[in-house]
Design a protein around this motif. Structure first.
Motif, PDB file in Angstrom:
ATOM      1  N   UNK A  19      -6.652  10.077 -15.917  1.00 39.80           N
ATOM      2  CA  UNK A  19      -5.310  10.113 -15.340  1.00 39.80           C
ATOM      3  C   UNK A  19      -4.857   8.678 -15.120  1.00 39.80           C
ATOM      4  N   UNK A  20      -3.589   8.452 -15.360  1.00 37.14           N
ATOM      5  CA  UNK A  20      -2.992   7.143 -15.132  1.00 37.14           C
ATOM      6  C   UNK A  20      -2.237   7.216 -13.815  1.00 37.14           C
ATOM      7  N   UNK A  21      -2.531   6.290 -12.931  1.00 43.18           N
ATOM      8  CA  UNK A  21      -1.899   6.280 -11.611  1.00 43.18           C
ATOM      9  C   UNK A  21      -1.061   5.017 -11.489  1.00 43.18           C
ATOM     10  N   UNK A  22       0.218   5.209 -11.181  1.00 43.03           N
ATOM     11  CA  UNK A  22       1.108   4.087 -10.879  1.00 43.03           C
ATOM     12  C   UNK A  22       1.589   4.260  -9.447  1.00 43.03           C
ATOM     13  N   UNK A  23       1.476   3.221  -8.676  1.00 44.80           N
ATOM     14  CA  UNK A  23       1.896   3.253  -7.282  1.00 44.80           C
ATOM     15  C   UNK A  23       3.276   2.615  -7.175  1.00 44.80           C
ATOM     16  N   UNK A  24       4.285   3.417  -6.950  1.00 48.60           N
ATOM     17  CA  UNK A  24       5.647   2.911  -6.805  1.00 48.60           C
ATOM     18  C   UNK A  24       6.013   2.675  -5.341  1.00 48.60           C
ATOM     19  N   UNK A  46     -12.436  17.085 -12.173  1.00 47.82           N
ATOM     20  CA  UNK A  46     -12.531  16.184 -11.022  1.00 47.82           C
ATOM     21  C   UNK A  46     -12.586  14.733 -11.498  1.00 47.82           C
ATOM     22  N   UNK A  47     -11.862  13.877 -10.800  1.00 47.70           N
ATOM     23  CA  UNK A  47     -11.846  12.447 -11.077  1.00 47.70           C
ATOM     24  C   UNK A  47     -12.259  11.725  -9.798  1.00 47.70           C
ATOM     25  N   UNK A  48     -13.405  11.062  -9.800  1.00 46.46           N
ATOM     26  CA  UNK A  48     -13.789  10.226  -8.664  1.00 46.46           C
ATOM     27  C   UNK A  48     -12.972   8.950  -8.737  1.00 46.46           C
ATOM     28  N   UNK A  49     -12.413   8.539  -7.614  1.00 48.20           N
ATOM     29  CA  UNK A  49     -11.570   7.338  -7.607  1.00 48.20           C
ATOM     30  C   UNK A  49     -12.223   6.253  -6.756  1.00 48.20           C
ATOM     31  N   UNK A  50     -12.135   6.385  -5.424  1.00 52.17           N
ATOM     32  CA  UNK A  50     -12.719   5.408  -4.503  1.00 52.17           C
ATOM     33  C   UNK A  50     -12.348   3.978  -4.872  1.00 52.17           C
ATOM     34  N   UNK A  51     -11.060   3.748  -5.039  1.00 49.09           N
ATOM     35  CA  UNK A  51     -10.580   2.444  -5.480  1.00 49.09           C
ATOM     36  C   UNK A  51      -9.152   2.245  -4.987  1.00 49.09           C
ATOM     37  N   UNK A  52      -8.828   1.050  -4.555  1.00 44.26           N
ATOM     38  CA  UNK A  52      -7.475   0.762  -4.106  1.00 44.26           C
ATOM     39  C   UNK A  52      -6.511   0.751  -5.285  1.00 44.26           C
ATOM     40  N   UNK A  53      -5.363   1.374  -5.085  1.00 42.28           N
ATOM     41  CA  UNK A  53      -4.303   1.349  -6.095  1.00 42.28           C
ATOM     42  C   UNK A  53      -3.132   0.584  -5.475  1.00 42.28           C
ATOM     43  N   UNK A  54      -2.891  -0.601  -6.002  1.00 40.33           N
ATOM     44  CA  UNK A  54      -1.823  -1.449  -5.495  1.00 40.33           C
ATOM     45  C   UNK A  54      -0.511  -1.096  -6.170  1.00 40.33           C
ATOM     46  N   UNK A  55       0.584  -1.528  -5.560  1.00 37.90           N
ATOM     47  CA  UNK A  55       1.883  -1.210  -6.155  1.00 37.90           C
ATOM     48  C   UNK A  55       2.054  -1.962  -7.470  1.00 37.90           C
ATOM     49  N   UNK A  56       3.016  -1.512  -8.267  1.00 37.00           N
ATOM     50  CA  UNK A  56       3.177  -2.051  -9.617  1.00 37.00           C
ATOM     51  C   UNK A  56       3.492  -3.549  -9.617  1.00 37.00           C
ATOM     52  N   UNK A  57       3.979  -4.098  -8.533  1.00 39.30           N
ATOM     53  CA  UNK A  57       4.244  -5.531  -8.467  1.00 39.30           C
ATOM     54  C   UNK A  57       2.977  -6.371  -8.390  1.00 39.30           C
ATOM     55  N   UNK A  58       1.889  -5.815  -7.824  1.00 37.80           N
ATOM     56  CA  UNK A  58       0.634  -6.544  -7.687  1.00 37.80           C
ATOM     57  C   UNK A  58      -0.339  -6.259  -8.830  1.00 37.80           C
ATOM     58  N   UNK A  59      -0.244  -5.094  -9.403  1.00 35.13           N
ATOM     59  CA  UNK A  59      -1.222  -4.637 -10.395  1.00 35.13           C
ATOM     60  C   UNK A  59      -0.573  -4.704 -11.755  1.00 35.13           C
ATOM     61  N   UNK A  64      -6.360   3.493 -14.360  1.00 34.39           N
ATOM     62  CA  UNK A  64      -6.854   4.701 -15.001  1.00 34.39           C
ATOM     63  C   UNK A  64      -8.101   5.183 -14.276  1.00 34.39           C
ATOM     64  N   UNK A  65      -8.114   6.469 -13.946  1.00 32.25           N
ATOM     65  CA  UNK A  65      -9.309   7.099 -13.398  1.00 32.25           C
ATOM     66  C   UNK A  65      -9.808   8.090 -14.438  1.00 32.25           C
ATOM     67  N   UNK A  66     -11.100   8.044 -14.708  1.00 28.94           N
ATOM     68  CA  UNK A  66     -11.690   8.878 -15.739  1.00 28.94           C
ATOM     69  C   UNK A  66     -12.344  10.108 -15.118  1.00 28.94           C
TER      70      UNK A  66
END
Length: 98
Positions: A19-24, A46-59, A64-66
């Motif tokens: 899955x592709x995650x974009x934080x707006x 199920x997709x394990x994430x456990x990771x910070x997702x920053x907004x599109x301006x920082x990232x 992608x979470x597998x």
């Protein structure tokens, strides 16, 4: 906290493998996991994430979470092969890259 999402799946693919995650939103968030319930022909994905997702301006690129399926590099499904940069980033391999 739970969020609802819309998932678009290419009919030529069997099941979502990433899955592709974009934080707006202006602030980051930390998803522990993403679960797709009752996916046709598969059931629970199920997709394990456990990771910070920053907004599109920082990232600078898509996050992608597998899924919880493991693949050898040579067996990586073709649609996921374009995300090897993200895999290297998550493993920390890009720290040594020039």
């Amino acid at each position: 906290m739970q969020f609802g999402v819309t998932i678009h799946v290419n009919e030529s693919e069997e099941i979502p493998r990433a899955v592709i995650v974009k934080n707006l939103h202006p602030t980051e968030f930390f998803p522990k996991s993403i679960t797709i319930d009752d996916f046709p022909g598969k059931g629970l994905i199920h997709f394990d994430c456990n990771y910070w997702v920053y907004n599109v301006g920082k990232y600078s690129y898509d996050h992608v979470f597998f899924s919880n399926n493991n693949y050898l590099l040579t067996d990586t499904p073709r649609p996921l092969q374009s995300y090897t940069k993200e895999l290297r980033h998550l493993r920390g391999d890009d720290m040594n890259m020039k």
